[in-house]
Design a protein around this motif. Structure first.
Motif, PDB file in Angstrom:
ATOM      1  N   ARG A  79       0.826  -1.205   0.000  1.00  0.00           N
ATOM      2  CA  ARG A  79       0.000   0.000   0.000  1.00  0.00           C
ATOM      3  C   ARG A  79       0.861   1.256   0.000  1.00  0.00           C
ATOM      4  N   ILE A  80       1.985   1.212   0.699  1.00  0.00           N
ATOM      5  CA  ILE A  80       2.889   2.365   0.756  1.00  0.00           C
ATOM      6  C   ILE A  80       3.693   2.490  -0.533  1.00  0.00           C
ATOM      7  N   ALA A  81       4.276   1.376  -0.975  1.00  0.00           N
ATOM      8  CA  ALA A  81       5.209   1.414  -2.108  1.00  0.00           C
ATOM      9  C   ALA A  81       4.540   1.774  -3.419  1.00  0.00           C
ATOM     10  N   GLN A  82       3.316   1.294  -3.636  1.00  0.00           N
ATOM     11  CA  GLN A  82       2.712   1.479  -4.948  1.00  0.00           C
ATOM     12  C   GLN A  82       2.248   2.918  -5.186  1.00  0.00           C
ATOM     13  N   LYS A  83       2.322   3.771  -4.158  1.00  0.00           N
ATOM     14  CA  LYS A  83       2.034   5.184  -4.367  1.00  0.00           C
ATOM     15  C   LYS A  83       3.093   5.829  -5.256  1.00  0.00           C
ATOM     16  N   ARG A  84       4.332   5.294  -5.210  1.00  0.00           N
ATOM     17  CA  ARG A  84       5.416   5.886  -5.979  1.00  0.00           C
ATOM     18  C   ARG A  84       6.017   4.935  -7.001  1.00  0.00           C
ATOM     19  N   ALA A  85       5.868   3.634  -6.797  1.00  0.00           N
ATOM     20  CA  ALA A  85       6.550   2.663  -7.661  1.00  0.00           C
ATOM     21  C   ALA A  85       5.698   2.274  -8.855  1.00  0.00           C
ATOM     22  N   ASP A  86       6.384   1.940  -9.960  1.00  0.00           N
ATOM     23  CA  ASP A  86       5.699   1.447 -11.154  1.00  0.00           C
ATOM     24  C   ASP A  86       5.597  -0.070 -11.142  1.00  0.00           C
ATOM     25  N   LEU A  87       6.587  -0.708 -10.519  1.00  0.00           N
ATOM     26  CA  LEU A  87       6.652  -2.166 -10.484  1.00  0.00           C
ATOM     27  C   LEU A  87       6.912  -2.621  -9.052  1.00  0.00           C
ATOM     28  N   LEU A  88       6.326  -3.762  -8.690  1.00  0.00           N
ATOM     29  CA  LEU A  88       6.553  -4.355  -7.373  1.00  0.00           C
ATOM     30  C   LEU A  88       7.108  -5.766  -7.545  1.00  0.00           C
ATOM     31  N   GLU A  89       8.125  -6.080  -6.763  1.00  0.00           N
ATOM     32  CA  GLU A  89       8.669  -7.440  -6.762  1.00  0.00           C
ATOM     33  C   GLU A  89       8.401  -8.050  -5.386  1.00  0.00           C
ATOM     34  N   LEU A  90       7.548  -9.034  -5.326  1.00  0.00           N
ATOM     35  CA  LEU A  90       7.202  -9.672  -4.054  1.00  0.00           C
ATOM     36  C   LEU A  90       8.158 -10.826  -3.776  1.00  0.00           C
ATOM     37  N   ARG A  91       8.848 -10.730  -2.643  1.00  0.00           N
ATOM     38  CA  ARG A  91       9.757 -11.816  -2.234  1.00  0.00           C
ATOM     39  C   ARG A  91       8.958 -12.815  -1.396  1.00  0.00           C
ATOM     40  N   ILE A  92       8.364 -13.802  -2.082  1.00  0.00           N
ATOM     41  CA  ILE A  92       7.515 -14.757  -1.369  1.00  0.00           C
ATOM     42  C   ILE A  92       8.328 -15.679  -0.473  1.00  0.00           C
ATOM     43  N   ASP A  93       9.652 -15.770  -0.725  1.00  0.00           N
ATOM     44  CA  ASP A  93      10.483 -16.643   0.109  1.00  0.00           C
ATOM     45  C   ASP A  93      10.636 -16.101   1.527  1.00  0.00           C
ATOM     46  N   TYR A  94      10.204 -14.842   1.767  1.00  0.00           N
ATOM     47  CA  TYR A  94      10.281 -14.276   3.116  1.00  0.00           C
ATOM     48  C   TYR A  94       9.004 -14.519   3.917  1.00  0.00           C
ATOM     49  N   ILE A  95       7.985 -15.132   3.274  1.00  0.00           N
ATOM     50  CA  ILE A  95       6.720 -15.362   3.965  1.00  0.00           C
ATOM     51  C   ILE A  95       6.573 -16.865   4.197  1.00  0.00           C
ATOM     52  N   PRO A  96       6.959 -17.357   5.368  1.00  0.00           N
ATOM     53  CA  PRO A  96       7.021 -18.812   5.592  1.00  0.00           C
ATOM     54  C   PRO A  96       5.668 -19.522   5.523  1.00  0.00           C
ATOM     55  N   ASP A  97       4.570 -18.823   5.892  1.00  0.00           N
ATOM     56  CA  ASP A  97       3.259 -19.489   5.933  1.00  0.00           C
ATOM     57  C   ASP A  97       2.379 -19.123   4.745  1.00  0.00           C
ATOM     58  N   LEU A  98       2.987 -18.685   3.644  1.00  0.00           N
ATOM     59  CA  LEU A  98       2.206 -18.253   2.485  1.00  0.00           C
ATOM     60  C   LEU A  98       1.496 -19.437   1.840  1.00  0.00           C
ATOM     61  N   ASP A  99       0.196 -19.274   1.600  1.00  0.00           N
ATOM     62  CA  ASP A  99      -0.572 -20.286   0.867  1.00  0.00           C
ATOM     63  C   ASP A  99      -1.286 -19.601  -0.291  1.00  0.00           C
ATOM     64  N   ALA A 100      -2.069 -20.365  -1.044  1.00  0.00           N
ATOM     65  CA  ALA A 100      -2.725 -19.815  -2.233  1.00  0.00           C
ATOM     66  C   ALA A 100      -3.669 -18.673  -1.876  1.00  0.00           C
ATOM     67  N   GLN A 101      -4.384 -18.810  -0.744  1.00  0.00           N
ATOM     68  CA  GLN A 101      -5.326 -17.765  -0.337  1.00  0.00           C
ATOM     69  C   GLN A 101      -4.582 -16.480   0.029  1.00  0.00           C
ATOM     70  N   GLY A 102      -3.460 -16.650   0.727  1.00  0.00           N
ATOM     71  CA  GLY A 102      -2.664 -15.484   1.104  1.00  0.00           C
ATOM     72  C   GLY A 102      -2.093 -14.776  -0.111  1.00  0.00           C
ATOM     73  N   LEU A 103      -1.635 -15.564  -1.087  1.00  0.00           N
ATOM     74  CA  LEU A 103      -1.091 -14.976  -2.309  1.00  0.00           C
ATOM     75  C   LEU A 103      -2.179 -14.207  -3.064  1.00  0.00           C
TER      76      LEU A 103
END
Length: 212
Positions: A181-205
């Motif tokens: 929410r903060i970054a996309q105010k100024r950024a054109d592209l976002l790179e999500l580092r999913i390897d930093y989210i240990p409990d990420l599942d399909a719903q979370g993504l």
């Protein structure tokens, strides 16, 4: 205009591009051996403007330089013509109250009008100068809500059509969404580092993608 962050932004740009920087105000101070406020008090604004024009014209033909101009450089027609012919000119903008807030504690700025204080005169001087800034400017950047780094990034984006990418590193879905929410105010592209989210599942993504 004064207090807009010209010098700091110019330095960031020079560092980013590997360019040299020339500050007209600093060059004048070096030549006259005193502060601009003292020089104006002793010699008056016409003498300062003449010196400013002289220093500006000496930059002709320079390559890979950023010229950090004083806010009144556009008052002389010959300066405006020189800038239009020799440089890509960036106008850094802010509203009157933002400028007053930024400069109100600075006592080194001599009044421009000779009547009001430098904070009281902002509105009147801006009204006079805005058409001249607009005449000369190739690019315009609003600075009110931006850091100096963000302003520099906006200049680079406008000149080179650069896209700004931000890496999103959060240790949970909620943290990642908050940073998005903060970054996309100024950024054109976002790179999500999913390897930093240990409990990420399909719903979370899915939630994260919807937050973009």
């Amino acid at each position: 205009y004064r207090g807009i962050g010209k010098t700091k932004v110019a330095n960031i740009l020079a560092q980013s591009l590997g360019y040299k920087i020339i500050s007209l105000d600093k060059e004048i101070v070096k030549r006259v051996g005193m502060s601009i406020a003292n020089y104006v008090e002793k010699k008056g604004w016409p003498a300062f403007r003449a010196m400013e024009t002289e220093v500006l014209f000496e930059t002709k033909g320079l390559k890979k330089h950023i010229i950090d101009c004083g806010g009144g450089i556009i008052e002389r027609p010959e300066n405006r013509e020189f800038l239009k012919q020799n440089y890509e000119v960036v106008w850094l903008k802010a509203d009157t109250q933002t400028i007053i807030r930024r400069i109100k504690d600075n006592q080194d700025r001599p009044p421009l009008s000779g009547v009001k204080s430098f904070t009281e005169e902002v509105g009147a001087i801006l009204a006079k100068r805005k058409p001249l800034y607009h005449e000369v400017a190739d690019l315009e950047v609003e600075t009110d809500e931006l850091t100096k780094r963000q302003v520099a990034n906006e200049v680079l984006k406008k000149i080179y059509d650069i896209k700004i990418a931000v890496g999103i590193i959060g240790e949970s879905v909620a943290a990642a969404m908050s940073k998005i929410r903060i970054a996309q105010k100024r950024a054109d592209l976002l790179e999500l580092r999913i390897d930093y989210i240990p409990d990420l599942d399909a719903q979370g993504l899915k939630k994260i993608i919807q937050a973009c």
